[in-house]
Scaffold this active site. Structure first.
Site, PDB file in Angstrom:
ATOM      1  N   GLY A 104       0.798  -1.235   0.000  1.00 32.61           N
ATOM      2  CA  GLY A 104       0.000   0.000   0.000  1.00 32.61           C
ATOM      3  C   GLY A 104       0.822   1.273   0.000  1.00 32.61           C
ATOM      4  N   ARG A 139     -13.002  22.571   3.954  1.00 35.55           N
ATOM      5  CA  ARG A 139     -14.298  22.799   4.607  1.00 35.55           C
ATOM      6  C   ARG A 139     -14.226  22.731   6.136  1.00 35.55           C
ATOM      7  NH1 ARG A 139     -18.326  19.262   0.983  1.00 35.55           N
ATOM      8  NH2 ARG A 139     -16.457  18.038   0.645  1.00 35.55           N
ATOM      9  N   HIS A 152     -13.003  26.502  -1.538  1.00 35.88           N
ATOM     10  CA  HIS A 152     -14.128  26.674  -0.615  1.00 35.88           C
ATOM     11  C   HIS A 152     -13.650  27.416   0.626  1.00 35.88           C
ATOM     12  CE1 HIS A 152     -18.144  25.550   0.756  1.00 35.88           C
ATOM     13  NE2 HIS A 152     -17.587  25.546   1.946  1.00 35.88           N
ATOM     14  N   ASP A 199     -28.941  29.537  -1.397  1.00 35.50           N
ATOM     15  CA  ASP A 199     -29.106  30.267  -0.135  1.00 35.50           C
ATOM     16  C   ASP A 199     -28.341  31.587  -0.219  1.00 35.50           C
ATOM     17  OD1 ASP A 199     -26.398  29.679   0.175  1.00 35.50           O
ATOM     18  OD2 ASP A 199     -26.844  27.867   1.298  1.00 35.50           O
ATOM     19  N   LYS A 207     -34.856  31.735   2.965  1.00 32.48           N
ATOM     20  CA  LYS A 207     -35.061  30.770   4.046  1.00 32.48           C
ATOM     21  C   LYS A 207     -35.638  31.501   5.248  1.00 32.48           C
ATOM     22  CE  LYS A 207     -31.213  27.641   3.420  1.00 32.48           C
ATOM     23  NZ  LYS A 207     -29.977  27.157   3.961  1.00 32.48           N
ATOM     24  N   GLY A 242     -24.707  15.864  -2.803  1.00 27.22           N
ATOM     25  CA  GLY A 242     -25.776  16.348  -3.684  1.00 27.22           C
ATOM     26  C   GLY A 242     -26.996  16.817  -2.922  1.00 27.22           C
ATOM     27  N   THR A 288     -27.633  19.346  -0.944  1.00 26.05           N
ATOM     28  CA  THR A 288     -27.962  20.772  -1.047  1.00 26.05           C
ATOM     29  C   THR A 288     -28.785  21.015  -2.312  1.00 26.05           C
ATOM     30  OG1 THR A 288     -25.896  21.328   0.065  1.00 26.05           O
ATOM     31  CG2 THR A 288     -26.960  23.097  -1.173  1.00 26.05           C
TER      32      THR A 288
HETATM   33  C1  R5P Z   1     -21.512  24.480   1.149  1.00 20.32           C
HETATM   34  O1  R5P Z   1     -21.126  25.418   1.848  1.00 20.32           O
HETATM   35  C2  R5P Z   1     -21.063  24.295  -0.244  1.00 20.32           C
HETATM   36  O2  R5P Z   1     -21.101  25.493  -0.957  1.00 20.32           O
HETATM   37  C3  R5P Z   1     -21.877  23.251  -0.955  1.00 20.32           C
HETATM   38  O3  R5P Z   1     -23.207  23.695  -1.015  1.00 20.32           O
HETATM   39  C4  R5P Z   1     -21.813  21.944  -0.238  1.00 20.32           C
HETATM   40  O4  R5P Z   1     -20.474  21.570   0.003  1.00 20.32           O
HETATM   41  C5  R5P Z   1     -22.502  20.874  -1.047  1.00 20.32           C
HETATM   42  O5  R5P Z   1     -22.438  19.682  -0.358  1.00 20.32           O
HETATM   43  P1  R5P Z   1     -23.489  18.527  -0.612  1.00 20.32           P
HETATM   44  O6  R5P Z   1     -23.465  18.192  -2.081  1.00 20.32           O
HETATM   45  O7  R5P Z   1     -22.986  17.388   0.244  1.00 20.32           O
HETATM   46  O8  R5P Z   1     -24.826  19.024  -0.162  1.00 20.32           O
END
Ligand code: R5P
Length: 295
Positions: A37, A94, A127, A168, A191, A224, A226
């Site tokens: 590995g 993140r 990010h 958002d 929201k 996915g 969000t």
């Molecule tokens: C959040 O702050 C980012 O901009 C994305 O919306 C987020 O990382 C998307 O993650 P997921 O596809 O797991 O919802």
């Protein structure tokens, strides 16, 4: 910058396109695992006296980090004049604070593992939230490529009567940038939080937009969820099936199936992370950034 030597430890279409856009020589190398590995790296093209451009998107970074460090360190040892990394997706950004006691703040630690082996770094829409600038964590010259111009050009030529939608308020700037460049209107969903688990999301001014094709834009598509939630809000508001655009196509687990099941229309991403949904190329923009870093 003389003719750079481009090394792609995990070859991708983008690495190929970037070599062409830069007029770089693609170098030969071998990257593999020993049976136990551990990572093995061998450079078959000499980097001596060359400006080396390493191209490696850092999705699944744990699987790549050691080989990447071995590659960059070896290029230097063998006399490279410079070693610059193009990581179209730069992972580990993140977790930028200790959300709970005892957690590792990986957005600050990971750069200390990778940064020392580099003379420069180019990435796409990192990010960044609580960290405002890559220079806060990477101690090397950095260039950031924004995908908005390429996304806007794609939207303008592929979507009929687009309405850019930010999921958002955090996405407002991003949605506005893409929309302005594409000559399209834009909204962000509103929201209203009634309680911890009771969030109402509405589409502002919905009647006005029913004849438009919503285009959801987000920087990362990971689980996915969000986008799935946002698709649900748009459908409940009676909007047309939305086009989904992502910059970084991580698509963990069943993300793609979940998006389709949620009624997504077209799903398209940039080639920052190789994925079947890639449809927006970033090689030219990345080549400009590499040149500006070298200049
Ligand atoms: C959040 O702050 C980012 O901009 C994305 O919306 C987020 O990382 C998307 O993650 P997921 O596809 O797991 O919802």
């Amino acid at each position: 910058m003389t003719v750079p030597l481009l090394l792609a430890p995990w070859p991708t279409p983008l690495a190929h396109d970037l070599a062409a856009a830069l007029g770089a020589e693609p170098g030969a190398l071998e990257v593999r695992r020993f049976p136990d590995g551990e990572s093995f790296v061998r450079l078959d093209t000499s980097p001596a006296g060359r400006d080396v451009v390493v191209v490696a998107s850092l999705d699944h970074p744990d699987e790549k980090l050691v080989a990447l460090v071995l590659l960059c360190a070896t290029a230097r040892e063998l006399g490279a004049r410079s070693v610059r990394l193009v990581a179209p997706y730069l992972g580990y950004l993140r977790q930028d604070r200790r959300f709970r006691d005892g957690e590792a703040v990986s957005a600050r630690v990971f750069p200390r593992l990778l940064g020392p082996w580099l003379d420069g770094l180019v990435t796409v829409d990192p990010h960044l939230h609580r960290i405002h600038d890559l220079a806060e964590v990477y101690d090397v010259p950095c260039r950031v490529v924004h995908a908005a111009p390429a996304i806007a050009a794609w939207v303008a030529t592929h979507v009929d009567r687009p309405l850019i939608v930010g999921p958002d308020s955090e996405s407002a700037q991003w949605a506005e940038d893409v929309a302005t460049r594409a000559g399209a209107p834009w909204i962000v969903l509103e929201k209203v939080r009634h309680g911890d688990r009771d969030v109402e999301v509405s589409v502002p001014d919905v009647e006005r937009w029913r004849d438009r094709t919503p285009v959801l834009v987000d920087d990362i598509v990971s689980t996915g969820r969000t986008l799935v939630q946002t698709l649900g809000h748009l459908a409940r508001a009676g909007m047309r099936p939305a086009t989904c655009v992502g910059v970084h196509a991580l698509f963990a687990g069943d993300a793609l199936d979940a998006l389709r099941a949620a009624g997504a229309g077209r799903i398209v991403t940039t080639d920052a992370v190789t994925h079947p949904t890639n449809g927006i190329g970033l090689a030219e923009a990345l080549a400009d950034a590499v040149r500006s870093l070298a200049g």
